[in-house]
Design an enzyme around this catalytic site. Structure first.
Site, PDB file in Angstrom:
ATOM      1  N   GLY A 196     -12.468  -7.972  11.117  1.00  0.00           N
ATOM      2  CA  GLY A 196     -12.450  -7.001  10.025  1.00  0.00           C
ATOM      3  C   GLY A 196     -13.162  -7.424   8.745  1.00  0.00           C
ATOM      4  O   GLY A 196     -12.980  -6.779   7.703  1.00  0.00           O
ATOM      5  N   LYS A 240       6.777   5.674  18.044  1.00  0.00           N
ATOM      6  CA  LYS A 240       6.013   5.681  16.785  1.00  0.00           C
ATOM      7  C   LYS A 240       4.613   6.269  16.994  1.00  0.00           C
ATOM      8  O   LYS A 240       4.063   6.931  16.111  1.00  0.00           O
ATOM      9  CB  LYS A 240       5.922   4.260  16.216  1.00  0.00           C
ATOM     10  CG  LYS A 240       7.196   3.881  15.457  1.00  0.00           C
ATOM     11  CD  LYS A 240       7.248   2.422  15.093  1.00  0.00           C
ATOM     12  CE  LYS A 240       6.250   2.008  14.028  1.00  0.00           C
ATOM     13  NZ  LYS A 240       6.327   0.549  13.756  1.00  0.00           N
ATOM     14  N   LYS A 254       0.810  -1.228   0.000  1.00  0.00           N
ATOM     15  CA  LYS A 254       0.000   0.000   0.000  1.00  0.00           C
ATOM     16  C   LYS A 254       0.842   1.276   0.000  1.00  0.00           C
ATOM     17  O   LYS A 254       0.459   2.271  -0.613  1.00  0.00           O
ATOM     18  CB  LYS A 254      -0.960  -0.001   1.191  1.00  0.00           C
ATOM     19  CG  LYS A 254      -2.043  -1.076   1.070  1.00  0.00           C
ATOM     20  CD  LYS A 254      -2.957  -1.082   2.275  1.00  0.00           C
ATOM     21  CE  LYS A 254      -3.931  -2.257   2.177  1.00  0.00           C
ATOM     22  NZ  LYS A 254      -4.875  -2.282   3.303  1.00  0.00           N
ATOM     23  N   ALA A 279       0.686   1.652  15.539  1.00  0.00           N
ATOM     24  CA  ALA A 279       1.127   2.908  14.930  1.00  0.00           C
ATOM     25  C   ALA A 279       1.834   2.632  13.606  1.00  0.00           C
ATOM     26  O   ALA A 279       2.673   3.402  13.160  1.00  0.00           O
ATOM     27  CB  ALA A 279       2.052   3.658  15.883  1.00  0.00           C
TER      28      ALA A 279
HETATM   29  P1  ATR Z   1       1.014  -2.773   9.248  1.00  0.00           P
HETATM   30  O1  ATR Z   1       1.163  -2.133   7.900  1.00  0.00           O
HETATM   31  O2  ATR Z   1       0.328  -4.101   9.248  1.00  0.00           O
HETATM   32  O3  ATR Z   1       0.440  -1.842  10.267  1.00  0.00           O
HETATM   33  P2  ATR Z   1       3.555  -2.323  10.380  1.00  0.00           P
HETATM   34  O4  ATR Z   1       3.665  -0.962   9.791  1.00  0.00           O
HETATM   35  O5  ATR Z   1       4.760  -3.214  10.431  1.00  0.00           O
HETATM   36  O6  ATR Z   1       2.471  -3.175   9.663  1.00  0.00           O
HETATM   37  O7  ATR Z   1       2.976  -2.151  11.865  1.00  0.00           O
HETATM   38  C1  ATR Z   1       2.714  -3.236  12.681  1.00  0.00           C
HETATM   39  C2  ATR Z   1       2.117  -2.745  13.999  1.00  0.00           C
HETATM   40  O8  ATR Z   1       1.857  -3.873  14.822  1.00  0.00           O
HETATM   41  C3  ATR Z   1       3.033  -1.838  14.781  1.00  0.00           C
HETATM   42  O9  ATR Z   1       2.250  -0.938  15.527  1.00  0.00           O
HETATM   43  C4  ATR Z   1       3.752  -2.845  15.694  1.00  0.00           C
HETATM   44  O10 ATR Z   1       4.292  -2.305  16.857  1.00  0.00           O
HETATM   45  P3  ATR Z   1       5.805  -1.708  16.855  1.00  0.00           P
HETATM   46  O11 ATR Z   1       5.700  -0.359  16.212  1.00  0.00           O
HETATM   47  O12 ATR Z   1       6.186  -1.679  18.270  1.00  0.00           O
HETATM   48  O13 ATR Z   1       6.629  -2.674  16.033  1.00  0.00           O
HETATM   49  C5  ATR Z   1       2.597  -3.727  16.045  1.00  0.00           C
HETATM   50  N1  ATR Z   1       3.008  -5.062  16.514  1.00  0.00           N
HETATM   51  C6  ATR Z   1       3.501  -6.075  15.771  1.00  0.00           C
HETATM   52  N2  ATR Z   1       3.730  -7.151  16.548  1.00  0.00           N
HETATM   53  C7  ATR Z   1       3.359  -6.809  17.815  1.00  0.00           C
HETATM   54  C8  ATR Z   1       3.333  -7.489  19.060  1.00  0.00           C
HETATM   55  N3  ATR Z   1       3.750  -8.749  19.149  1.00  0.00           N
HETATM   56  N4  ATR Z   1       2.886  -6.831  20.145  1.00  0.00           N
HETATM   57  C9  ATR Z   1       2.465  -5.555  20.048  1.00  0.00           C
HETATM   58  N5  ATR Z   1       2.439  -4.854  18.890  1.00  0.00           N
HETATM   59  C10 ATR Z   1       2.888  -5.466  17.790  1.00  0.00           C
END
Ligand code: ATR
Length: 284
Positions: free
Chosen positions: A247, A158, A69, A130
């Protein structure tokens, strides 16, 4: 293939689980439109070359899903305001040698919440995450005239960046944006908690502790952006409220909005059970 039949596709990786071809075909049937809609497994490498190929092959529009995206956002020649602010494009239209980009994810969740009779005006929302998904829905969440949107994230910096980035737009819409530390919400209560993280995919756990669900107001709802199976976030939320959603409704609504962009017609199908019956696996 008849040249008059408009060609569409969804691109992403992985893509095999995508329901977009089925959803768009059902919309087309309802509105007596003849179209072709396929799915292609495309990675970020050489995304621009792939796009040129779709133009050459005479495609009219593309849906873009994870992880493309933001790449799509970068490549479009014209962007809607919401795509430009969200830095995300899930709907591309090829028109008059231009690549038009829009994003319908935010409107997808907002319309789905409306279908579920969840009114966000003057309400407090906790947005968990975020990353691209959280940023991709914030434009439309802000436009619901919610009272306050609290952003929380495992990596707090973030969430802080996100609040700063969206500050002007939220002020303009008189919505208060705040950052809260993950799992420490002592005096706060929420009407809606949205899980926009990928924690289910990364460690199979809920991104927030059980205790957070005690901060839900009576009649409060929890929404998981993923669909297809009950995630730990949904399971834990179910102990506190009956209003727990995945979703799938958002997926159908974002598709309806893409369909409208391309065909200028709004499909009426809202019965997500039709799509549920196809037995798809979890996907975002
Ligand atoms: P997407 O496009 O799916 O949002 P992304 O930009 O990689 O993918 O963002 C993933 C989100 O999931 C982020 O907010 C991430 O938190 P971090 O910024 O700390 O990485 C969150 N996330 C992924 N795995 C997680 C986990 N095990 N626990 C909490 N938050 C998680």
């Amino acid at each position: 293939m008849n040249k008059l039949i408009k060609k569409f596709a969804v691109l992403g990786h992985p893509i095999s689980h995508s329901l977009s071809p089925q959803i768009h075909s059902l919309f087309a049937k309802e509105l007596s439109i003849i179209l072709e809609y396929k799915k292609f497994d495309i990675n970020q490498d050489k995304f621009d070359e792939h796009l040129k190929n779709f133009i050459k092959k005479g495609f009219y529009g593309l849906n873009i899903t994870l992880p493309l995206k933001n790449s799509a956002f970068k490549i479009c020649s014209e962007l809607s305001e919401r795509a430009s602010l969200c830095k995300s494009v899930n709907t591309i239209t090829f028109l008059d040698n231009k690549i038009l980009g829009d994003t319908t994810d935010g409107i997808g969740i907002v319309n789905d919440l409306k279908n579920k009779a969840i009114n966000l005006e003057n309400k407090n929302i906790l947005l968990v995450g975020a990353g691209g998904s959280a940023n991709g829905i914030l434009y439309d969440l802000i436009q619901t005239k919610a009272k306050r949107i609290f952003i929380t994230n495992r990596t707090l910096s973030k969430a802080v960046e996100m609040k700063e980035y969206w500050g002007k737009f939220s002020n303009k819409n008189q919505v208060i944006l705040k950052v809260v530390e993950l799992n420490s919400f002592s005096n706060l209560n929420f009407d809606l908690i949205i899980n926009a993280t990928s924690s289910f995919l990364t460690n199979g756990e809920s991104p927030i502790s059980n205790n957070v669900f005690n901060h839900l107001n009576d009649g409060g709802a929890c929404y998981e952006l993923m669909y297809g199976q009950e995630t730990p976030f949904m399971k834990e939320a179910s102990n506190k409220t009956n209003l727990v959603f995945d979703g799938l409704g958002m997926l159908v609504e974002q598709a309806a909005e893409s369909f409208y962009i391309w065909h200028n017609l709004k499909p009426k199908i809202k019965n997500v059970e039709i799509f549920n019956s196809s037995g798809f696996e979890s996907f975002r």
